[in-house]
Every structure is written in C-alpha cells, then in structure tokens.
Design a protein around this motif. Structure first.
Motif, PDB file in Angstrom:
ATOM      1  N   ILE A 178      -3.571   1.126  11.185  1.00 55.88           N
ATOM      2  CA  ILE A 178      -4.056   1.666   9.907  1.00 55.88           C
ATOM      3  C   ILE A 178      -3.041   2.637   9.333  1.00 55.88           C
ATOM      4  N   LEU A 179      -2.730   2.474   8.054  1.00 55.94           N
ATOM      5  CA  LEU A 179      -1.838   3.383   7.331  1.00 55.94           C
ATOM      6  C   LEU A 179      -2.673   4.273   6.422  1.00 55.94           C
ATOM      7  N   ASP A 180      -2.513   5.581   6.568  1.00 56.45           N
ATOM      8  CA  ASP A 180      -3.168   6.543   5.678  1.00 56.45           C
ATOM      9  C   ASP A 180      -2.153   6.927   4.606  1.00 56.45           C
ATOM     10  N   CYS A 194      -7.770   2.605  17.806  1.00 56.88           N
ATOM     11  CA  CYS A 194      -6.915   2.213  16.678  1.00 56.88           C
ATOM     12  C   CYS A 194      -5.649   3.073  16.635  1.00 56.88           C
ATOM     13  N   ARG A 195      -4.617   2.562  15.943  1.00 51.74           N
ATOM     14  CA  ARG A 195      -3.372   3.304  15.763  1.00 51.74           C
ATOM     15  C   ARG A 195      -3.234   3.685  14.290  1.00 51.74           C
ATOM     16  N   PHE A 196      -2.846   4.947  14.042  1.00 50.24           N
ATOM     17  CA  PHE A 196      -2.742   5.463  12.684  1.00 50.24           C
ATOM     18  C   PHE A 196      -1.339   5.989  12.396  1.00 50.24           C
ATOM     19  N   ARG A 197      -0.847   5.650  11.203  1.00 46.98           N
ATOM     20  CA  ARG A 197       0.338   6.327  10.668  1.00 46.98           C
ATOM     21  C   ARG A 197      -0.073   7.004   9.371  1.00 46.98           C
ATOM     22  N   GLY A 239       6.391  -0.581   7.138  1.00 45.31           N
ATOM     23  CA  GLY A 239       5.572  -1.124   8.218  1.00 45.31           C
ATOM     24  C   GLY A 239       4.454  -2.016   7.715  1.00 45.31           C
ATOM     25  N   HIS A 240       3.874  -2.795   8.643  1.00 45.28           N
ATOM     26  CA  HIS A 240       2.762  -3.686   8.308  1.00 45.28           C
ATOM     27  C   HIS A 240       1.506  -3.240   9.057  1.00 45.28           C
ATOM     28  N   TYR A 241       0.388  -3.263   8.348  1.00 47.37           N
ATOM     29  CA  TYR A 241      -0.856  -2.699   8.865  1.00 47.37           C
ATOM     30  C   TYR A 241      -2.022  -3.612   8.529  1.00 47.37           C
ATOM     31  N   ASP A 242      -3.064  -3.510   9.352  1.00 47.44           N
ATOM     32  CA  ASP A 242      -4.281  -4.263   9.055  1.00 47.44           C
ATOM     33  C   ASP A 242      -4.980  -3.700   7.821  1.00 47.44           C
ATOM     34  N   PHE A 243      -5.000  -2.360   7.747  1.00 46.33           N
ATOM     35  CA  PHE A 243      -5.659  -1.712   6.615  1.00 46.33           C
ATOM     36  C   PHE A 243      -4.833  -0.517   6.134  1.00 46.33           C
ATOM     37  N   GLN A 303      -4.774 -11.492  11.019  1.00 45.44           N
ATOM     38  CA  GLN A 303      -6.051 -10.786  10.928  1.00 45.44           C
ATOM     39  C   GLN A 303      -6.689 -10.646  12.299  1.00 45.44           C
ATOM     40  N   ARG A 304      -7.236  -9.438  12.605  1.00 40.87           N
ATOM     41  CA  ARG A 304      -7.896  -9.238  13.907  1.00 40.87           C
ATOM     42  C   ARG A 304      -9.312  -8.667  13.766  1.00 40.87           C
ATOM     43  N   ASN A 305      -9.730  -8.340  12.541  1.00 45.06           N
ATOM     44  CA  ASN A 305     -11.054  -7.762  12.309  1.00 45.06           C
ATOM     45  C   ASN A 305     -11.942  -8.721  11.524  1.00 45.06           C
ATOM     46  N   ALA A 306     -13.230  -8.461  11.534  1.00 47.23           N
ATOM     47  CA  ALA A 306     -14.165  -9.294  10.777  1.00 47.23           C
ATOM     48  C   ALA A 306     -13.857  -9.226   9.287  1.00 47.23           C
ATOM     49  N   ALA A 307     -13.520  -8.017   8.809  1.00 44.74           N
ATOM     50  CA  ALA A 307     -13.121  -7.854   7.411  1.00 44.74           C
ATOM     51  C   ALA A 307     -11.652  -8.237   7.272  1.00 44.74           C
ATOM     52  N   ALA A 308     -11.322  -8.988   6.233  1.00 47.49           N
ATOM     53  CA  ALA A 308      -9.931  -9.367   5.997  1.00 47.49           C
ATOM     54  C   ALA A 308      -9.081  -8.115   5.781  1.00 47.49           C
ATOM     55  N   ASN A 309      -7.819  -8.182   6.170  1.00 45.21           N
ATOM     56  CA  ASN A 309      -6.911  -7.059   5.966  1.00 45.21           C
ATOM     57  C   ASN A 309      -6.887  -6.657   4.500  1.00 45.21           C
ATOM     58  N   GLY A 310      -6.776  -5.349   4.258  1.00 42.66           N
ATOM     59  CA  GLY A 310      -6.777  -4.895   2.874  1.00 42.66           C
ATOM     60  C   GLY A 310      -6.750  -3.391   2.754  1.00 42.66           C
ATOM     61  N   VAL A 311      -7.281  -2.909   1.651  1.00 41.38           N
ATOM     62  CA  VAL A 311      -7.255  -1.486   1.302  1.00 41.38           C
ATOM     63  C   VAL A 311      -8.677  -0.938   1.309  1.00 41.38           C
ATOM     64  N   ILE A 312      -8.845   0.231   1.926  1.00 41.19           N
ATOM     65  CA  ILE A 312     -10.143   0.911   1.958  1.00 41.19           C
ATOM     66  C   ILE A 312      -9.945   2.315   1.411  1.00 41.19           C
ATOM     67  N   CYS A 313     -10.634   2.636   0.319  1.00 44.72           N
ATOM     68  CA  CYS A 313     -10.450   3.923  -0.358  1.00 44.72           C
ATOM     69  C   CYS A 313     -11.762   4.695  -0.441  1.00 44.72           C
ATOM     70  N   LEU A 314     -11.636   6.007  -0.410  1.00 41.98           N
ATOM     71  CA  LEU A 314     -12.760   6.882  -0.696  1.00 41.98           C
ATOM     72  C   LEU A 314     -12.663   7.286  -2.157  1.00 41.98           C
ATOM     73  N   LYS A 315     -13.714   6.973  -2.919  1.00 42.41           N
ATOM     74  CA  LYS A 315     -13.706   7.208  -4.359  1.00 42.41           C
ATOM     75  C   LYS A 315     -15.004   7.878  -4.790  1.00 42.41           C
TER      76      LYS A 315
END
Length: 225
Positions: free
Chosen positions: A86-88, A107-110, A146-150, A174-186
């Motif tokens: 996961i990339l923050d 999970c691994r975070f950058r 880098g390349h990330y799942d999310f 892909q390794r999760n039920a949800a397809a790789n993509g972007v998750i935002c807090l809005k």
C-alpha cells in the motif's frame, strides 16, 4: 510547579485512556502491542507538533478521533490479504498510513510526501513505535516508481488529479477481493468530483461504522484502476 505539571500529565493520561477506549470499541481484536503503539501516538504527535505543525494546533486534542480513527475507516471498509503493498500518497505526518500500519501488520506500507519536514515527523513516529512494516520517504508522487496493490490518501487532491499521477503505480497482479486501485478518505459533496467515475466508484459512509458526530458526511471512496 511540580504538582501542577503532575496534574497536567495525569489529565493528559486520562484523555489518552478515554480516546483509546473509543478506538478499542471499534477494534477490540487489537493485540497488546498494537494498543501500546496506538497509545504512543498522542505523546509523539504532541511533541512533534510543538516543533513542526503537522496537525492543526487547534485539533491536536482530537488526534484520535479526527486523525487516527478517521484513518482506520479504510481498515473497516476493506480487508487486505497478507503481503498487500500500500502506498500512502501525500501522507503529511503519517495519516492514514501509520494508524493503518499498526492495525494491519500483515501489509506493507510506503508513505510519501513532498514536504521534507512532515516526512521527518512520520519517520520519527515510525521509529519510536517500532513499526517494521512501514517506511516514510521524502518524495513527490510524480517521482514514485514503485507498484502497489492500493494507493490510499486523505483528501490530498481531487480524485481525477490523483489518479492521473498514481495510475502508473498500481500493480497489475491482484491478490485481494477488491481489484487494485485507489482508496481515499473524503468529505462533503462528492457528486462533481466523482462524475467521471460514477459507474465504478464505491462510496461508503464512515458513520456506518463510527457513531461520533464528526464522521457524518465523511466517506471512504474506492476506485478500481
């Protein structure tokens, strides 16, 4: 003077206990180690915020609700498989990345940000809490290769602009039920921002999980890439 400082310290300790109880109400499965890491955040961010303004000084007393718990809404919305990368993007002083790294040790975070002094805070908090699944790097999003799942972010920029920058960073495998993509807090009205994604975007109301008034009209927005 000594007794007064002791009273202040005791008051601060009680405040941390109250706010930590709020976190544990929603995440009762946390280990003792994770609880200790979360409890450390109050003192660490207060200390660093006195030097570098990473959280609004008017809002530092709301650290656990407005910043930590808000960040953890992503963990409520989505389960991540072990090994998820996961990339923050635009982490500032470490949100949402650091709270997520604490509760998602599998999970691994950058964490990246273009402001060096804010990344320094994130680096020091990571070091002090002993997180081993998380790193903070002084880097603009355009420079990250880098390349990330999310990719996760917290109201850094409009979603269309964010996707233009980070699409190159979304892994194909892909390794999760949800397809790789972007998750935002809005927060607020999202109709215009999500206009071009309305057929694929998934919007979840944070107040579904967290009862506090502050979370009304705040959302977790997911767009598969």
């Amino acid at each position: 003077m000594g007794s007064m400082s002791g009273i202040i310290c005791n008051f601060a300790a009680k405040e941390v206990k109250v706010t930590m109880e709020k976190i544990l109400r929603y995440f009762p499965e946390l280990t003792d180690g994770q609880r200790q890491q979360l409890a450390m955040l109050d003192g660490l961010y207060r200390e660093w915020n006195a030097k570098i303004n990473v959280v609004s000084r008017k809002d530092i007393d709301n650290l656990y609700e407005h910043h930590v718990l808000h960040s953890l809404a992503i963990a409520k919305a989505y389960g991540f498989q072990a090994g998820t990368e996961i990339l923050d993007f635009g982490t500032g002083g470490g949100f949402p990345g650091i709270p997520l790294a604490i509760v998602l040790p599998q999970c691994r975070f950058r964490l990246i940000d273009g402001t060096g002094k804010k990344i320094r805070v994130a680096q020091e908090v990571i070091k002090a809490t002993g997180l081993t699944n998380c790193e903070a790097v002084h880097r603009r999003g355009e420079e990250e290769q880098g390349h990330y799942d999310f990719v996760v972010s917290r109201a850094v920029m409009p979603l269309p602009d964010l996707l233009k920058i980070v699409r190159k960073n979304i892994a194909k495998e892909q390794r999760n039920a949800a397809a790789n993509g972007v998750i935002c807090l809005k927060g607020g009205m999202l109709d215009e921002e999500l206009r071009s994604f309305r057929r694929v975007a998934e919007v979840q109301d944070i107040s579904t999980w967290f009862a506090e008034e502050w979370f009304k009209e705040k959302f977790v927005v997911y767009v598969p890439a």
